[in-house]
Write a protein that holds these residues in place. Structure first.
Motif, PDB file in Angstrom:
ATOM      1  N   HIS A  78      45.142  57.141  57.568  1.00 16.46           N
ATOM      2  CA  HIS A  78      44.874  56.269  56.811  1.00 16.46           C
ATOM      3  C   HIS A  78      43.120  56.270  56.390  1.00 16.46           C
ATOM      4  O   HIS A  78      42.833  56.131  55.126  1.00 16.46           O
ATOM      5  CB  HIS A  78      44.845  54.850  57.425  1.00 16.46           C
ATOM      6  N   VAL A  79      42.312  56.527  57.039  1.00 20.79           N
ATOM      7  CA  VAL A  79      40.806  56.856  56.870  1.00 20.79           C
ATOM      8  C   VAL A  79      40.736  57.994  56.069  1.00 20.79           C
ATOM      9  O   VAL A  79      39.661  57.879  55.058  1.00 20.79           O
ATOM     10  CB  VAL A  79      39.891  56.704  58.132  1.00 20.79           C
ATOM     11  N   SER A  80      41.286  59.139  56.313  1.00 21.09           N
ATOM     12  CA  SER A  80      41.176  60.134  55.493  1.00 21.09           C
ATOM     13  C   SER A  80      41.557  59.932  54.175  1.00 21.09           C
ATOM     14  O   SER A  80      40.950  60.460  53.136  1.00 21.09           O
ATOM     15  CB  SER A  80      41.724  61.558  56.077  1.00 21.09           C
ATOM     16  N   VAL A  81      42.652  59.212  53.934  1.00 24.54           N
ATOM     17  CA  VAL A  81      43.090  59.032  52.426  1.00 24.54           C
ATOM     18  C   VAL A  81      41.979  58.014  51.711  1.00 24.54           C
ATOM     19  O   VAL A  81      41.745  57.887  50.757  1.00 24.54           O
ATOM     20  CB  VAL A  81      44.525  58.379  52.549  1.00 24.54           C
ATOM     21  N   TYR A  82      41.722  56.955  52.543  1.00 25.18           N
ATOM     22  CA  TYR A  82      40.733  56.235  51.957  1.00 25.18           C
ATOM     23  C   TYR A  82      39.455  57.156  51.452  1.00 25.18           C
ATOM     24  O   TYR A  82      39.135  56.794  50.413  1.00 25.18           O
ATOM     25  CB  TYR A  82      40.287  55.138  52.885  1.00 25.18           C
ATOM     26  N   MET A  83      38.893  57.912  52.519  1.00 22.58           N
ATOM     27  CA  MET A  83      37.719  58.566  52.114  1.00 22.58           C
ATOM     28  C   MET A  83      37.933  59.623  50.860  1.00 22.58           C
ATOM     29  O   MET A  83      37.259  59.771  49.993  1.00 22.58           O
ATOM     30  CB  MET A  83      37.153  59.464  53.195  1.00 22.58           C
ATOM     31  N   ALA A  84      39.186  59.973  51.031  1.00 22.05           N
ATOM     32  CA  ALA A  84      39.422  61.354  49.972  1.00 22.05           C
ATOM     33  C   ALA A  84      39.483  60.494  48.667  1.00 22.05           C
ATOM     34  O   ALA A  84      38.777  61.090  47.607  1.00 22.05           O
ATOM     35  CB  ALA A  84      40.664  61.890  50.277  1.00 22.05           C
ATOM     36  N   LYS A  85      39.914  59.475  48.590  1.00 20.66           N
ATOM     37  CA  LYS A  85      40.324  58.984  47.239  1.00 20.66           C
ATOM     38  C   LYS A  85      38.861  58.187  46.695  1.00 20.66           C
ATOM     39  O   LYS A  85      38.751  58.592  45.511  1.00 20.66           O
ATOM     40  CB  LYS A  85      41.380  57.861  47.252  1.00 20.66           C
ATOM     41  N   THR A  86      38.160  57.529  47.555  1.00 18.99           N
ATOM     42  CA  THR A  86      37.175  56.885  46.955  1.00 18.99           C
ATOM     43  C   THR A  86      35.949  57.889  46.616  1.00 18.99           C
ATOM     44  O   THR A  86      35.357  57.451  45.563  1.00 18.99           O
ATOM     45  CB  THR A  86      36.581  55.793  48.020  1.00 18.99           C
ATOM     46  N   LEU A  87      35.883  58.697  47.448  1.00  9.47           N
ATOM     47  CA  LEU A  87      34.879  59.697  47.152  1.00  9.47           C
ATOM     48  C   LEU A  87      35.241  60.611  46.113  1.00  9.47           C
ATOM     49  O   LEU A  87      34.337  60.980  45.050  1.00  9.47           O
ATOM     50  CB  LEU A  87      34.416  60.453  48.468  1.00  9.47           C
ATOM     51  N   PHE A  88      36.264  61.105  46.131  1.00 11.38           N
ATOM     52  CA  PHE A  88      36.693  62.017  44.974  1.00 11.38           C
ATOM     53  C   PHE A  88      36.529  61.580  43.727  1.00 11.38           C
ATOM     54  O   PHE A  88      36.049  62.017  42.582  1.00 11.38           O
ATOM     55  CB  PHE A  88      38.319  62.594  45.314  1.00 11.38           C
ATOM     56  N   CYS A  89      37.154  60.346  43.596  1.00 15.36           N
ATOM     57  CA  CYS A  89      37.341  59.668  42.287  1.00 15.36           C
ATOM     58  C   CYS A  89      36.174  59.061  41.816  1.00 15.36           C
ATOM     59  O   CYS A  89      36.164  58.591  40.683  1.00 15.36           O
ATOM     60  CB  CYS A  89      38.520  58.679  42.541  1.00 15.36           C
ATOM     61  N   THR A  90      35.072  59.000  42.637  1.00 12.68           N
ATOM     62  CA  THR A  90      33.746  58.421  41.990  1.00 12.68           C
ATOM     63  C   THR A  90      32.700  59.500  41.856  1.00 12.68           C
ATOM     64  O   THR A  90      31.695  59.197  41.905  1.00 12.68           O
ATOM     65  CB  THR A  90      33.244  57.292  42.711  1.00 12.68           C
ATOM     66  N   SER A  91      33.337  60.809  42.119  1.00 12.38           N
ATOM     67  CA  SER A  91      32.412  62.118  41.964  1.00 12.38           C
ATOM     68  C   SER A  91      32.533  62.355  40.493  1.00 12.38           C
ATOM     69  O   SER A  91      33.597  62.512  39.987  1.00 12.38           O
ATOM     70  CB  SER A  91      32.489  63.001  43.091  1.00 12.38           C
ATOM     71  N   LEU A  92      31.758  63.650  40.267  1.00 14.60           N
ATOM     72  CA  LEU A  92      31.711  64.422  38.934  1.00 14.60           C
ATOM     73  C   LEU A  92      32.934  65.462  39.103  1.00 14.60           C
ATOM     74  O   LEU A  92      33.228  66.026  38.210  1.00 14.60           O
ATOM     75  CB  LEU A  92      30.378  65.203  38.772  1.00 14.60           C
TER      76      LEU A  92
END
Lengths: 436, 436
Positions: B140-154
């Protein structure tokens, strides 16, 4: 406000504009009978008028909403005049000797009125093409870079000053836009950053309609840039730094066409690309363009002047620029190490051994950034959209291509192996090696 | 607007507030006779009320203009509620399964109304202290981090979206503050960034009235942190990244107290420190706090449970968190590599070999950032101002100190030698080595 909405000025409407703008009309003693107006913009983005009257003079720079050289095909926000004015004010406050004074700014008209850099000031690039030595150039540019970069970084500023868009008093920023020169404000200069991202970090590494090079001589070289896996890996890292690292308020376009010079005067102009970015982008731009000037000399040599002595002067200027920058920047650091800068708090780092280690680490990274960005700026001038007059003025294509190929070879080495260089003298050796 | 100006609510005025706020009153069917209100804030910065009625429930979180635990001695902007609300909306839009829904936001009152995470949800940190296994936590935490960090990055966004404060439509951000979640806006969250800079990157490395540790046992260890030249050199590099690198919209405080869990549900709360910063700060916060939980287990062991099996579960969760994050993040990257993200343009990088090299380079740097930031977060919890309940709940000081010393030893190794670690399994080995 002089004019209620934006309109591009011509020589006639400019006079009307001056008449209703006291800051400008007072400069020429409110006398219009004998004023001389001359349009001199040779950049790509703006109109520039020199206005000379009996009792004074100034320059009017107006940004237009497109890239001038491409007519109207490439729209470009005229808000860049705002960023330019703010950067001129901020950098001018920090280094008044090397930044022209701003007399007037009109955001609606995207118009800046500033000091006219009277003759014999010429664009440095033209001086380099003409083979003119400027004995104080390295000294002047290094002091400009050291002061503007150090004093807008976290080495000098608190994080609040650095980030906040309101409620902050920044020393030396005048009434123009008192609180504008902080990070949040410059986030707005996104269009010009995008232009840089495209023309510097992207287009040269892919097939693009805008790219050009001295064909057919450099066809293979341009293709080799597009196929160089390591080069593309490294340029991505630089692009990421350019886009993400808010290290200082940088000029953003500090090539030799953004500097006006006489023997004794050095004036940095045109900071319309200014934003909070990596320091090495400015230092690299200047040094990279000096290296281009060096490699172009063989194309300017003739029977009367083989340019050998001049090439040595350029190499010495490159070496001095970095070394003097290093010296002045670290001196500012030593001087302000107990000040409000928050990167290295005195309570933690006030230990001579540690202070030395930290400076060495910081300056080493800055040196490698400088080489990387400088190399990227060189590459884009040889295989990208916008070329430099240093090479363009070499009429014989095969000779021009030889010069450009050497510059490109050096740039690729610098970009890919920048971390192996430990000093600027090693860079000079590499330049000599490619030249020979 | 319910109340015309800011006032701290109590249980009585909260009811008045709900009555005049349709988004909230409708949640409980406009019935007030049988509502139950309970104040449960155990953080340092806010009041939190649980409101349960016959037909529904919600939580009210109100930010107060000081750090709660220090009474009013440490003023703290209540604007953090705004950043929290925007981050909840943005991250919730990207990962609704693991972020509680926001029902209502009132900027004047610094107040957020959001989903009540009903029992058996508890704070993850308390579950880790109790020795409870959460089989889906790493997933769960890895999917949260992957989505929020990837999708707000360049990697996912254009530079315009990333930087610009206006005129940009961001997918999945609702009407609340449609254009707020971009870099320029979050430059405003400077006060909470400053708090982090002080308590994470500065105070532990100098004498500070706020620091504390398990004395006298760790007196020498705390001093050793303050005297460790290499450690201070490395933490300065991390601080610079924290202050200057706008890589993604990070949570900013992703420790195990910012996660609520049941066996099957994982909810990330409290992003009031959210800003555009380095991704590794979030990943490191979570993994670092799991490592603290690991080293605290010996202090919680008793005759009934030696915690050996549980410690293995924590180690596996640490390993899985990074590996699953890596897998999900690179999968998002592969999926969107031809999308609008501008870090690596397809025209340049659309070559399998190059794509692979780039991902490896990016993920390697992110891994080392993660270890560095994670270690800094561990150190500050042992010798800085704010400690963690994992250790604090160990009553016997000498036992607590032994646990803390091991965690500190590991953290120093991770921070100073993070670039030598090539995989998370090597980190697990280092943890075992220190433990044994």
């Amino acid at each position: 406000m002089a004019f209620p909405e934006f309109r591009p000025l011509d020589e006639k409407s400019l006079v009307e504009y001056i008449k209703v703008t006291p800051f400008l009309s007072s400069k020429i003693g409110d006398k219009y009978d004998d004023i001389k107006i001359k349009e001199v913009g040779d950049g790509n983005l703006n109109f520039v008028y020199i206005v000379v009257g009996a009792s004074g003079s100034f320059v009017i720079k107006q940004a237009l909403p497109y890239v001038r050289s491409l007519t109207e095909s490439w729209p470009m926000t005229k808000e860049r005049a705002y960023f330019e004015a703010v950067a001129l004010k901020e950098h001018g406050g920090l280094c008044p000797r090397h930044v022209p004074e701003v007399y007037h700014f009109d955001r609606t008209m995207s118009l800046i009125g500033m000091r006219y850099l009277e003759p014999p000031h010429i664009i440095l690039r033209k001086g380099l093409i003409a083979g003119i030595e400027y004995p104080f150039l390295a000294e002047h540019v290094s002091v400009y870079m050291a002061k503007t970069l150090f004093c807008t970084s976290l080495l000098y500023r608190s994080t609040t000053e650095h980030k906040r868009a309101d409620n902050v008093v920044i020393p030396n920023v005048m009434a123009l836009e008192r609180n504008a020169s902080v990070l949040a404000e410059f986030c707005g200069n996104v269009e010009l950053c995008r232009l840089t991202e495209q023309v510097v970090f992207s287009d040269p590494y892919k097939v693009s309609e805008y790219n050009r090079w001295t064909s057919p001589y450099l066809d293979h070289d341009a293709e080799a840039v597009r196929d160089d896996v390591i080069l593309k890996l490294e340029v991505a890292e630089l692009k990421s730094k350019f886009c993400e690292r808010a290290q200082a308020l940088i000029h953003g376009d500090l090539h030799t066409g953004s500097v006006m010079v006489t023997r004794d005067s050095t004036q940095v102009i045109d900071p319309e690309f200014a934003f909070y970015g990596p320091m090495g982008y400015d230092i690299g731009a200047f040094i990279g363009n000096l290296i281009l000037a060096f490699f172009a000399q063989d194309g300017h040599a003739d029977q009367g002047n083989d340019r050998k002595i001049y090439k040595e002067w350029i190499l010495k200027t490159i070496e001095d620029t970095w070394n003097l920058f290093h010296q002045k920047f670290t001196a500012l650091w030593d001087q302000h190490k107990d000040g409000p800068g928050e990167a290295y708090l005195p309570a933690i780092y006030n230990n001579p051994e540690l202070q030395k280690l930290i400076q060495e680490k910081y300056m080493k990274e800055l040196f490698h950034d400088t080489l990387g960005f400088g190399a990227a700026k060189m590459i884009r001038r040889i295989v990208g959209v916008a070329h430099v007059e240093d090479f363009e003025s070499i009429k014989e294509a095969s000779i021009r291509a030889d010069c450009e190929r050497r510059a490109l070879e050096l740039a690729k080495t610098l970009l890919k192996r920048r971390r192996e260089f430990l000093s600027i003298s090693e860079v000079i050796s590499a330049i000599r090696h490619v030249q020979s």
